[in-house]
Design a protein around this motif. Sequence first.
Motif, PDB file in Angstrom:
ATOM      1  N   LYS A 195       2.278   1.602  -3.520  1.00 34.73           N
ATOM      2  CA  LYS A 195       1.260   2.057  -4.468  1.00 34.73           C
ATOM      3  C   LYS A 195       0.929   3.535  -4.255  1.00 34.73           C
ATOM      4  N   ASN A 196       0.719   3.947  -3.006  1.00 30.76           N
ATOM      5  CA  ASN A 196       0.361   5.341  -2.713  1.00 30.76           C
ATOM      6  C   ASN A 196       1.449   6.316  -3.135  1.00 30.76           C
ATOM      7  N   LEU A 197       2.686   5.949  -2.892  1.00 31.49           N
ATOM      8  CA  LEU A 197       3.793   6.876  -3.133  1.00 31.49           C
ATOM      9  C   LEU A 197       4.364   6.785  -4.547  1.00 31.49           C
ATOM     10  N   GLY A 198       4.184   5.656  -5.217  1.00 31.94           N
ATOM     11  CA  GLY A 198       4.799   5.488  -6.529  1.00 31.94           C
ATOM     12  C   GLY A 198       6.309   5.331  -6.431  1.00 31.94           C
ATOM     13  N   ILE A 199       6.772   4.899  -5.311  1.00 33.55           N
ATOM     14  CA  ILE A 199       8.194   4.715  -5.033  1.00 33.55           C
ATOM     15  C   ILE A 199       8.601   3.311  -5.487  1.00 33.55           C
ATOM     16  N   THR A 200       9.843   3.132  -5.878  1.00 32.72           N
ATOM     17  CA  THR A 200      10.285   1.788  -6.248  1.00 32.72           C
ATOM     18  C   THR A 200      10.328   0.908  -5.004  1.00 32.72           C
TER      19      THR A 200
ATOM     20  N   ASP B 111       0.830  -1.207   0.000  1.00 27.53           N
ATOM     21  CA  ASP B 111       0.000   0.000   0.000  1.00 27.53           C
ATOM     22  C   ASP B 111       0.864   1.257   0.000  1.00 27.53           C
ATOM     23  N   LEU B 112       1.955   1.241   0.764  1.00 23.88           N
ATOM     24  CA  LEU B 112       2.878   2.382   0.755  1.00 23.88           C
ATOM     25  C   LEU B 112       3.467   2.558  -0.641  1.00 23.88           C
TER      26      LEU B 112
END
Length: 118
Positions: free
Chosen positions: A44-49, A41-42
């Motif tokens: 997905k929310n942030l768009g971070i690798t 979820d983190l």
Amino acid sequence: MKWDQLSDDWCPVARATSIVGDRWTLLIVRDCFLGVSKFDDLQKNLGITRHVLAQRLKKLVAAGVLEKKEYQTRPVRYDYVLTERGRQLGPVLEALRVWGREYLSIRRQAGIGDTIPE
């Protein structure tokens, strides 16, 4: 001074920055305040690798800002929850939110029925 040497600096701002001073870490902490606690979820929310997120979470856990709580055993999965030390960052995030709203507002493009503030 190199980034990894800030943790030993005499200045408490420099030492704090060594933990939460990159562009992703405070956003991770923000999401944890908003109730997001699972890795996927983190991410997905942030768009971070996934790699960067894993590094930042490991660092936040090591610094005592977050703790891992197992919620599933097969495969093993964790929630990342704020510790008391992490919850103490709340006023910092609130100050950044207020400052960002005051000085870095985003103007929306006008749509039908919208007006642009002057």
